[in-house]
Design a protein around this motif. Structure first.
Motif, PDB file in Angstrom:
ATOM      1  N   UNK A   5      40.556  30.172  38.808  1.00  0.00           N
ATOM      2  CA  UNK A   5      39.317  29.834  39.517  1.00  0.00           C
ATOM      3  C   UNK A   5      38.176  30.829  39.341  1.00  0.00           C
ATOM      4  N   UNK A   6      38.480  32.084  39.022  1.00  0.00           N
ATOM      5  CA  UNK A   6      37.416  33.054  38.763  1.00  0.00           C
ATOM      6  C   UNK A   6      37.928  34.161  37.857  1.00  0.00           C
ATOM      7  N   UNK A   7      37.064  35.128  37.552  1.00  0.00           N
ATOM      8  CA  UNK A   7      37.394  36.177  36.577  1.00  0.00           C
ATOM      9  C   UNK A   7      37.774  37.495  37.248  1.00  0.00           C
ATOM     10  N   UNK A   8      38.022  37.492  38.558  1.00  0.00           N
ATOM     11  CA  UNK A   8      38.483  38.689  39.269  1.00  0.00           C
ATOM     12  C   UNK A   8      39.984  38.564  39.455  1.00  0.00           C
ATOM     13  N   UNK A   9      40.736  39.357  38.687  1.00  0.00           N
ATOM     14  CA  UNK A   9      42.193  39.279  38.722  1.00  0.00           C
ATOM     15  C   UNK A   9      42.759  40.583  39.277  1.00  0.00           C
ATOM     16  N   UNK A  22      48.079  38.874  50.151  1.00  0.00           N
ATOM     17  CA  UNK A  22      46.772  39.211  50.723  1.00  0.00           C
ATOM     18  C   UNK A  22      45.660  39.077  49.690  1.00  0.00           C
ATOM     19  N   UNK A  23      45.970  39.359  48.431  1.00  0.00           N
ATOM     20  CA  UNK A  23      44.958  39.242  47.383  1.00  0.00           C
ATOM     21  C   UNK A  23      44.631  37.781  47.087  1.00  0.00           C
ATOM     22  N   UNK A  24      45.653  36.926  47.134  1.00  0.00           N
ATOM     23  CA  UNK A  24      45.407  35.503  46.932  1.00  0.00           C
ATOM     24  C   UNK A  24      44.557  34.951  48.067  1.00  0.00           C
ATOM     25  N   UNK A  25      44.875  35.318  49.297  1.00  0.00           N
ATOM     26  CA  UNK A  25      44.091  34.880  50.441  1.00  0.00           C
ATOM     27  C   UNK A  25      42.676  35.422  50.369  1.00  0.00           C
ATOM     28  N   UNK A  26      42.516  36.614  49.771  1.00  0.00           N
ATOM     29  CA  UNK A  26      41.201  37.233  49.675  1.00  0.00           C
ATOM     30  C   UNK A  26      40.332  36.710  48.560  1.00  0.00           C
ATOM     31  N   UNK A  27      40.821  35.727  47.782  1.00  0.00           N
ATOM     32  CA  UNK A  27      39.965  35.061  46.818  1.00  0.00           C
ATOM     33  C   UNK A  27      40.144  35.440  45.363  1.00  0.00           C
ATOM     34  N   UNK A  85      41.096  44.370  38.873  1.00  0.00           N
ATOM     35  CA  UNK A  85      40.806  45.410  39.861  1.00  0.00           C
ATOM     36  C   UNK A  85      42.103  45.918  40.489  1.00  0.00           C
ATOM     37  N   UNK A  86      42.102  47.203  40.817  1.00  0.00           N
ATOM     38  CA  UNK A  86      43.239  47.806  41.490  1.00  0.00           C
ATOM     39  C   UNK A  86      42.830  48.467  42.781  1.00  0.00           C
ATOM     40  N   UNK A  87      42.287  49.686  42.670  1.00  0.00           N
ATOM     41  CA  UNK A  87      41.947  50.454  43.871  1.00  0.00           C
ATOM     42  C   UNK A  87      40.966  49.711  44.776  1.00  0.00           C
ATOM     43  N   UNK A  88      39.995  49.030  44.175  1.00  0.00           N
ATOM     44  CA  UNK A  88      39.011  48.307  44.982  1.00  0.00           C
ATOM     45  C   UNK A  88      39.682  47.239  45.836  1.00  0.00           C
ATOM     46  N   UNK A 123      42.937  47.354  46.778  1.00  0.00           N
ATOM     47  CA  UNK A 123      43.766  48.025  47.782  1.00  0.00           C
ATOM     48  C   UNK A 123      42.936  48.369  49.012  1.00  0.00           C
ATOM     49  N   UNK A 124      41.696  48.816  48.758  1.00  0.00           N
ATOM     50  CA  UNK A 124      40.815  49.143  49.885  1.00  0.00           C
ATOM     51  C   UNK A 124      40.345  47.894  50.622  1.00  0.00           C
ATOM     52  N   UNK A 125      40.147  46.812  49.869  1.00  0.00           N
ATOM     53  CA  UNK A 125      39.601  45.599  50.476  1.00  0.00           C
ATOM     54  C   UNK A 125      40.156  44.378  49.745  1.00  0.00           C
ATOM     55  N   UNK A 126      41.244  43.789  50.255  1.00  0.00           N
ATOM     56  CA  UNK A 126      41.793  42.588  49.606  1.00  0.00           C
ATOM     57  C   UNK A 126      40.822  41.419  49.566  1.00  0.00           C
ATOM     58  N   UNK A 127      39.745  41.484  50.368  1.00  0.00           N
ATOM     59  CA  UNK A 127      38.732  40.438  50.373  1.00  0.00           C
ATOM     60  C   UNK A 127      37.617  40.694  49.364  1.00  0.00           C
ATOM     61  N   UNK A 128      37.805  41.630  48.464  1.00  0.00           N
ATOM     62  CA  UNK A 128      36.756  41.966  47.503  1.00  0.00           C
ATOM     63  C   UNK A 128      36.181  40.729  46.801  1.00  0.00           C
TER      64      UNK A 128
END
Length: 363
Positions: A17-21, A47-52, A324-327, A329-334
């Motif tokens: 669905x998007x390019x943020x993996x 949490x990452x899937x829920x965060x988009x 993305x990794x650290x970003x 971890x800090x915010x799963x809704x990134x």
């Protein structure tokens, strides 16, 4: 507003669905040292899937018990592990994200203490450690010397990757990735710093790349044509006499000819003394160079931490996807926050969180 970052991408039979993996991130949390995923991994990845996120990748998942980095790493060498992964994949899918798995063998960098342990080096057998293997009997500094793999052992590695790929698809994963970076086994074969073999798996670039290409072939022989396959490379060892960008470009092109669909470009990890000039997006130019030379779509990683930075990478063709990794971890809704920052309406924000919307959404 249109956004390249939020354009879907189709690779073989899978549309994301998007390019943020989500990049693979070791959690060192298999509680029984049996490679089994558990509730931590469900919540962490879910949490990452829920965060988009578009695609959520597991940590480096060992194809053999001796292929783990630490005793607490995940594995996919048996069907019980497959069945536990299936539960996680179902949740990722329920949130609209694609599920990816990175298949790995740590080689000489295996049997190590997890990162927050005060101890360093090789884990003793009494603490769950094991003898390690590599292309040559050359130790990673501070670790015990590995045994050089025999020819039969090398073939067994490729077969183990293929068997794990079959289990991954049975668990419901959409995308597969081969870990050939960060100083782990396939990278060890690629680099002349860790591979001094004199047989058909050492010496020339073609010989050093042989195991990686045989692994791609082994996986392609057992999976459907619609399954996307990525390879993670370290584009350089960052030291003289080591693995180079030019070699990465060549081997990435060979990988594409053997059936790889994406090149996931990182750097380093094979020697501890490398001087790496770390900064925002510091590895993106390597992804761009591989993309141009190998004709493969690429994934960029490495300190990508702001929505407009990520958008610029994709929109200008520096890479096709960002991981993305650290970003995260800090915010799963990134991803949802990035959509808001870029003025993009998305339809996959969780309804359960409707009292706290993050930017514009579509019904």
């Amino acid at each position: 507003m249109t956004s390249a970052l939020f354009e879907p991408i189709t690779v073989r039979g899978v549309t994301v669905r998007n390019r943020i993996w989500v990049t693979p991130m070791c959690q060192y949390s298999a509680e029984q040292q049996d490679g089994m995923p558990n509730d931590w991994h469900l919540v962490h990845l879910g949490s990452f899937a829920r965060g988009g996120a578009g695609a959520v990748f597991t940590e480096a998942t060992a194809v053999l018990p001796e292929g783990r980095i630490s005793p607490q790493d995940l594995g996919l060498w048996n069907d019980a592990q497959r069945d536990e992964f299936a539960r996680i994949v179902r949740f990722i899918h329920s949130q609209g994200a694609a599920a990816g798995i990175q298949l790995a063998h740590a080689g000489r960098k295996g049997s190590t203490f997890r990162t927050w342990d005060e101890r360093r080096g090789t884990v003793p057998a009494d603490d769950g450690g094991w003898p390690t293997v590599g292309p040559s009997a050359i130790a990673f500094p501070g670790y015990e010397e590995p045994a050089a793999l025999t020819t039969d052992g090398i073939r067994g590695v490729a077969d183990a990757f293929a068997a794990a790929a079959v289990r991954a698809l049975a668990a419901g994963f959409d995308l597969l990735e081969i870990h050939a970076a960060h100083g782990y086994l396939l990278h060890q074969f690629l680099s002349p710093l860790s591979n001094t073999r004199t047989d058909s798996y050492g010496g020339t670039l073609a010989n050093r790349a042989r195991l990686l290409l045989e692994t791609i072939d082994a996986i392609r022989a057992v999976v459907d044509d619609g399954v996307p396959l990525s390879v993670r490379f370290s584009a350089t060892d960052w030291v003289d006499g080591g693995w180079t960008l030019e070699e990465t470009q060549t081997v990435a092109r060979w990988a594409a000819e053997h059936g790889a669909d994406l090149a996931d470009i990182s750097t380093g990890g094979n020697v501890p003394a490398a001087h790496i000039p770390v900064g925002p997006g510091y590895q993106v130019p390597f992804a761009t160079a591989v993309r141009a030379a190998a004709g493969l779509p690429t994934i960029a990683v490495g300190l990508i931490e702001e929505p407009r930075q990520a958008e610029q990478i994709v929109a200008t063709g520096l890479a096709d996807v960002v991981m993305l990794g650290r970003a995260l971890l800090r915010d799963p809704n990134f991803p949802l926050r990035a959509a808001a920052a870029l003025g993009v309406a998305v339809d996959y924000a969780s309804q359960q969180y409707h009292r706290a919307p993050i930017g514009p959404t579509t019904p």
